[in-house]
Design a protein around this motif. Structure first.
Motif, PDB file in Angstrom:
ATOM      1  N   VAL A 117       0.450  -6.979  -7.982  1.00  0.00           N
ATOM      2  CA  VAL A 117       0.741  -5.552  -8.048  1.00  0.00           C
ATOM      3  C   VAL A 117      -0.420  -4.908  -8.784  1.00  0.00           C
ATOM      4  O   VAL A 117      -0.624  -5.148  -9.973  1.00  0.00           O
ATOM      5  N   ASN A 118      -1.188  -4.121  -8.034  1.00  0.00           N
ATOM      6  CA  ASN A 118      -2.443  -3.580  -8.536  1.00  0.00           C
ATOM      7  C   ASN A 118      -3.286  -4.764  -8.998  1.00  0.00           C
ATOM      8  O   ASN A 118      -3.655  -5.574  -8.188  1.00  0.00           O
ATOM      9  N   GLU A 172       8.601  -3.861  -9.395  1.00  0.00           N
ATOM     10  CA  GLU A 172       8.909  -2.590 -10.049  1.00  0.00           C
ATOM     11  C   GLU A 172       8.598  -2.651 -11.546  1.00  0.00           C
ATOM     12  O   GLU A 172       8.088  -1.694 -12.121  1.00  0.00           O
ATOM     13  N   GLU A 180       6.284  -4.337 -13.036  1.00  0.00           N
ATOM     14  CA  GLU A 180       4.834  -4.201 -13.237  1.00  0.00           C
ATOM     15  C   GLU A 180       4.409  -2.741 -13.119  1.00  0.00           C
ATOM     16  O   GLU A 180       3.596  -2.259 -13.904  1.00  0.00           O
ATOM     17  N   ILE A 181       4.958  -2.050 -12.142  1.00  0.00           N
ATOM     18  CA  ILE A 181       4.624  -0.630 -11.952  1.00  0.00           C
ATOM     19  C   ILE A 181       5.082   0.185 -13.156  1.00  0.00           C
ATOM     20  O   ILE A 181       4.347   1.022 -13.682  1.00  0.00           O
ATOM     21  N   GLU A 241       3.060   2.299 -16.185  1.00  0.00           N
ATOM     22  CA  GLU A 241       3.386   3.692 -16.495  1.00  0.00           C
ATOM     23  C   GLU A 241       3.707   3.866 -17.979  1.00  0.00           C
ATOM     24  O   GLU A 241       3.314   4.855 -18.596  1.00  0.00           O
ATOM     25  N   LEU A 267       9.696   6.343  -9.035  1.00  0.00           N
ATOM     26  CA  LEU A 267       9.470   4.932  -8.744  1.00  0.00           C
ATOM     27  C   LEU A 267       9.172   4.718  -7.261  1.00  0.00           C
ATOM     28  O   LEU A 267       8.267   3.957  -6.901  1.00  0.00           O
ATOM     29  N   ALA A 282       5.667   5.857  -6.725  1.00  0.00           N
ATOM     30  CA  ALA A 282       4.731   4.943  -7.393  1.00  0.00           C
ATOM     31  C   ALA A 282       4.573   3.653  -6.597  1.00  0.00           C
ATOM     32  O   ALA A 282       3.463   3.104  -6.491  1.00  0.00           O
ATOM     33  N   LYS A 283       5.659   3.164  -6.009  1.00  0.00           N
ATOM     34  CA  LYS A 283       5.586   1.947  -5.192  1.00  0.00           C
ATOM     35  C   LYS A 283       4.743   2.183  -3.933  1.00  0.00           C
ATOM     36  O   LYS A 283       3.998   1.297  -3.515  1.00  0.00           O
ATOM     37  N   ALA A 318       1.078   2.109  -5.066  1.00  0.00           N
ATOM     38  CA  ALA A 318       0.606   0.861  -5.674  1.00  0.00           C
ATOM     39  C   ALA A 318       0.017  -0.074  -4.624  1.00  0.00           C
ATOM     40  O   ALA A 318       0.412  -0.052  -3.466  1.00  0.00           O
ATOM     41  N   ILE A 349       0.325  -3.388  -3.527  1.00  0.00           N
ATOM     42  CA  ILE A 349       1.273  -4.501  -3.639  1.00  0.00           C
ATOM     43  C   ILE A 349       0.991  -5.494  -2.517  1.00  0.00           C
ATOM     44  O   ILE A 349       1.010  -5.135  -1.342  1.00  0.00           O
TER      45      ILE A 349
END
Length: 161
Positions: A31-32, A66, A68-69, A73, A146, A149-150, A153, A155
């Motif tokens: 993730v990223n 989620e 990790e995201i 943040e 969220l 953001a997903k 990201a 991923i």
């Protein structure tokens, strides 16, 4: 004789050596720039099982993504996660066991340390604080954030088998 020995050395060096390699850890997602490993997946599954929460592999992986995201943040927002916050979560988790020896047996069975739990629970606390910040006075803002953001990201699911 010297030429013969030299030729043998050259030939031997040109053949690849057979090496038994043991896989120590598998990456299941990125993730990223953060890696989620099979150990992370197993650890979270074990913790969820103890709390009686769904331990379906796909759901757990989605949760870890989620997490990790949300952790990123929390850092961006400058939210502070204190050792006291994390300790409270570990104590709450330990109290879900009938005895301290059962808690220790759980740690041994899943090869977890208090540091592993601390890392996991710190992420949970961060998620709670981000949710609190995003919700503010408007319910549903966190879920909307969220979701967006997903989408933004990077991923990559590598291998969750």
């Amino acid at each position: 004789m010297l030429i013969r020995a030299l030729l043998i050395c050259i030939l031997a060096a040109s053949f690849p050596l057979a090496v038994d390699a043991e896989v120590v850890e598998r990456i299941v997602a990125v993730v990223n720039d953060k890696v989620i490993t099979m150990s992370d997946l197993k650890e979270e599954t074990a913790i969820r099982s103890q709390f009686g929460v769904s331990a379906d592999k796909a759901e757990v992986l989605n949760y870890l993504i989620e997490r990790e995201i949300v952790s990123a943040e929390a850092g961006r927002l400058g939210l502070t996660i204190t050792m006291d916050d994390v300790t409270k979560e570990i104590v709450r988790f330990e109290e879900s066991f009938p005895s301290r020896s059962e808690f220790n047996r759980f740690l041994e069975t899943y090869e977890l340390s208090i540091q592993d739990l601390s890392r996991s629970f710190a992420s949970s606390v961060a998620a709670y604080k981000v949710r609190e910040q995003k919700e503010g006075t408007s319910a549903g803002r966190y879920d909307k954030w969220l979701s967006e953001a997903k989408k933004k990201a990077d991923i990559r699911i590598v291998n969750s088998e």
